[in-house]
Design a protein around this motif. Structure first.
Motif, PDB file in Angstrom:
ATOM      1  N   MET A 198       2.969 -38.946 -55.763  1.00 41.00           N
ATOM      2  CA  MET A 198       4.394 -39.562 -54.833  1.00 41.00           C
ATOM      3  C   MET A 198       4.199 -38.730 -54.268  1.00 41.00           C
ATOM      4  O   MET A 198       4.421 -38.509 -53.052  1.00 41.00           O
ATOM      5  CB  MET A 198       5.581 -39.747 -55.108  1.00 41.00           C
ATOM      6  N   LYS A 199       4.221 -37.392 -54.707  1.00 39.44           N
ATOM      7  CA  LYS A 199       4.011 -35.774 -53.908  1.00 39.44           C
ATOM      8  C   LYS A 199       3.528 -35.578 -52.752  1.00 39.44           C
ATOM      9  O   LYS A 199       3.220 -35.256 -51.686  1.00 39.44           O
ATOM     10  CB  LYS A 199       4.501 -34.332 -54.549  1.00 39.44           C
ATOM     11  N   ALA A 200       2.084 -35.978 -53.075  1.00 33.40           N
ATOM     12  CA  ALA A 200       1.105 -36.551 -52.443  1.00 33.40           C
ATOM     13  C   ALA A 200       1.018 -37.386 -51.206  1.00 33.40           C
ATOM     14  O   ALA A 200       0.640 -36.354 -49.891  1.00 33.40           O
ATOM     15  CB  ALA A 200       0.121 -36.293 -53.631  1.00 33.40           C
ATOM     16  N   LEU A 201       1.868 -38.628 -51.611  1.00 29.66           N
ATOM     17  CA  LEU A 201       2.055 -39.092 -50.657  1.00 29.66           C
ATOM     18  C   LEU A 201       2.715 -38.875 -49.163  1.00 29.66           C
ATOM     19  O   LEU A 201       2.374 -38.986 -47.902  1.00 29.66           O
ATOM     20  CB  LEU A 201       2.777 -40.392 -51.302  1.00 29.66           C
ATOM     21  N   ILE A 202       3.962 -38.204 -50.022  1.00 22.31           N
ATOM     22  CA  ILE A 202       4.860 -37.784 -48.820  1.00 22.31           C
ATOM     23  C   ILE A 202       3.739 -36.457 -48.315  1.00 22.31           C
ATOM     24  O   ILE A 202       4.202 -36.479 -46.855  1.00 22.31           O
ATOM     25  CB  ILE A 202       6.228 -36.979 -49.056  1.00 22.31           C
ATOM     26  N   GLU A 203       3.049 -35.476 -48.736  1.00 28.16           N
ATOM     27  CA  GLU A 203       2.683 -34.419 -48.187  1.00 28.16           C
ATOM     28  C   GLU A 203       1.914 -35.627 -46.913  1.00 28.16           C
ATOM     29  O   GLU A 203       0.771 -35.679 -45.707  1.00 28.16           O
ATOM     30  CB  GLU A 203       2.393 -33.720 -48.576  1.00 28.16           C
ATOM     31  N   THR A 204       0.519 -36.532 -47.728  1.00 29.78           N
ATOM     32  CA  THR A 204       0.121 -36.664 -46.871  1.00 29.78           C
ATOM     33  C   THR A 204       0.346 -37.565 -45.196  1.00 29.78           C
ATOM     34  O   THR A 204      -0.004 -37.482 -44.092  1.00 29.78           O
ATOM     35  CB  THR A 204      -0.620 -38.015 -47.359  1.00 29.78           C
ATOM     36  N   ILE A 205       1.778 -38.070 -45.494  1.00 30.52           N
ATOM     37  CA  ILE A 205       2.680 -38.765 -44.654  1.00 30.52           C
ATOM     38  C   ILE A 205       2.710 -37.476 -43.340  1.00 30.52           C
ATOM     39  O   ILE A 205       2.750 -38.019 -42.148  1.00 30.52           O
ATOM     40  CB  ILE A 205       4.035 -38.949 -44.751  1.00 30.52           C
ATOM     41  N   VAL A 206       3.694 -36.147 -44.254  1.00 31.06           N
ATOM     42  CA  VAL A 206       3.860 -35.573 -42.711  1.00 31.06           C
ATOM     43  C   VAL A 206       3.302 -34.284 -42.253  1.00 31.06           C
ATOM     44  O   VAL A 206       3.168 -33.717 -41.303  1.00 31.06           O
ATOM     45  CB  VAL A 206       5.081 -34.860 -44.002  1.00 31.06           C
ATOM     46  N   ASN A 207       1.836 -34.116 -42.995  1.00 30.11           N
ATOM     47  CA  ASN A 207       1.311 -33.013 -42.319  1.00 30.11           C
ATOM     48  C   ASN A 207       0.891 -33.749 -41.231  1.00 30.11           C
ATOM     49  O   ASN A 207       0.436 -32.374 -40.426  1.00 30.11           O
ATOM     50  CB  ASN A 207      -0.291 -33.149 -43.575  1.00 30.11           C
ATOM     51  N   PRO A 208       0.203 -34.331 -40.490  1.00 26.22           N
ATOM     52  CA  PRO A 208      -0.478 -34.980 -39.195  1.00 26.22           C
ATOM     53  C   PRO A 208       0.915 -35.375 -38.569  1.00 26.22           C
ATOM     54  O   PRO A 208       0.755 -34.631 -37.452  1.00 26.22           O
ATOM     55  CB  PRO A 208      -1.051 -36.377 -39.729  1.00 26.22           C
ATOM     56  N   LEU A 209       2.151 -35.311 -38.842  1.00 28.08           N
ATOM     57  CA  LEU A 209       3.305 -34.625 -37.777  1.00 28.08           C
ATOM     58  C   LEU A 209       3.941 -33.765 -37.243  1.00 28.08           C
ATOM     59  O   LEU A 209       3.890 -33.942 -36.394  1.00 28.08           O
ATOM     60  CB  LEU A 209       4.570 -35.607 -38.442  1.00 28.08           C
ATOM     61  N   VAL A 210       3.557 -32.751 -38.202  1.00 30.37           N
ATOM     62  CA  VAL A 210       3.679 -31.369 -37.761  1.00 30.37           C
ATOM     63  C   VAL A 210       3.299 -30.197 -37.248  1.00 30.37           C
ATOM     64  O   VAL A 210       1.915 -30.936 -37.401  1.00 30.37           O
ATOM     65  CB  VAL A 210       4.973 -30.866 -39.502  1.00 30.37           C
ATOM     66  N   ASP A 211       3.432 -29.068 -36.700  1.00 29.91           N
ATOM     67  CA  ASP A 211       2.364 -28.266 -36.424  1.00 29.91           C
ATOM     68  C   ASP A 211       2.560 -27.632 -36.943  1.00 29.91           C
ATOM     69  O   ASP A 211       1.641 -26.446 -36.967  1.00 29.91           O
ATOM     70  CB  ASP A 211       3.013 -27.955 -35.095  1.00 29.91           C
ATOM     71  N   TYR A 212       2.985 -27.191 -38.371  1.00 29.50           N
ATOM     72  CA  TYR A 212       2.904 -26.117 -39.381  1.00 29.50           C
ATOM     73  C   TYR A 212       3.114 -26.965 -40.390  1.00 29.50           C
ATOM     74  O   TYR A 212       3.863 -26.988 -41.313  1.00 29.50           O
ATOM     75  CB  TYR A 212       3.630 -25.235 -39.276  1.00 29.50           C
ATOM     76  N   PRO A 213       1.307 -27.718 -40.698  1.00 32.24           N
ATOM     77  CA  PRO A 213       1.319 -28.024 -42.025  1.00 32.24           C
ATOM     78  C   PRO A 213       0.931 -27.641 -43.713  1.00 32.24           C
ATOM     79  O   PRO A 213       1.490 -27.812 -44.593  1.00 32.24           O
ATOM     80  CB  PRO A 213       0.073 -28.625 -41.911  1.00 32.24           C
ATOM     81  N   GLU A 214       0.644 -26.335 -42.947  1.00 36.25           N
ATOM     82  CA  GLU A 214       1.031 -25.047 -44.785  1.00 36.25           C
ATOM     83  C   GLU A 214       2.246 -25.128 -44.683  1.00 36.25           C
ATOM     84  O   GLU A 214       2.120 -24.035 -45.693  1.00 36.25           O
ATOM     85  CB  GLU A 214      -0.152 -24.186 -43.785  1.00 36.25           C
TER      86      GLU A 214
END
Length: 75
Positions: free
Chosen positions: A1-17
């Protein structure tokens, strides 16, 4: 589930790190704390909270194998 949230959020943000998801689990609930860079908070919440609501909806739908309630908090 943690990976799912990261997969959804990473393309939305300017600072995925700076995307960090921590899990807090009790007997009756699972709470995911999503932390992003302070400039990306608005992008994750979205206009009138639409993106945040969509993220929560996807996480709730993906939680079919557990009887615990799932919460996603955006810090």
């Amino acid at each position: 589930m943690k990976a799912l949230i990261e997969t959804i959020v990473n393309p939305l943000v300017d600072y995925p790190e700076d995307v960090d998801v921590t899990v807090e689990e009790t007997d009756y609930k699972i709470r995911y704390h999503l932390t992003v860079h302070e400039q990306d908070v608005g992008k994750v919440i979205g206009k009138n909270g639409r993106i945040a609501k969509a993220i929560r909806t996807v996480v709730h739908a993906a939680n079919t194998n557990s009887s615990k309630k799932v919460f996603v908090d955006i810090m």
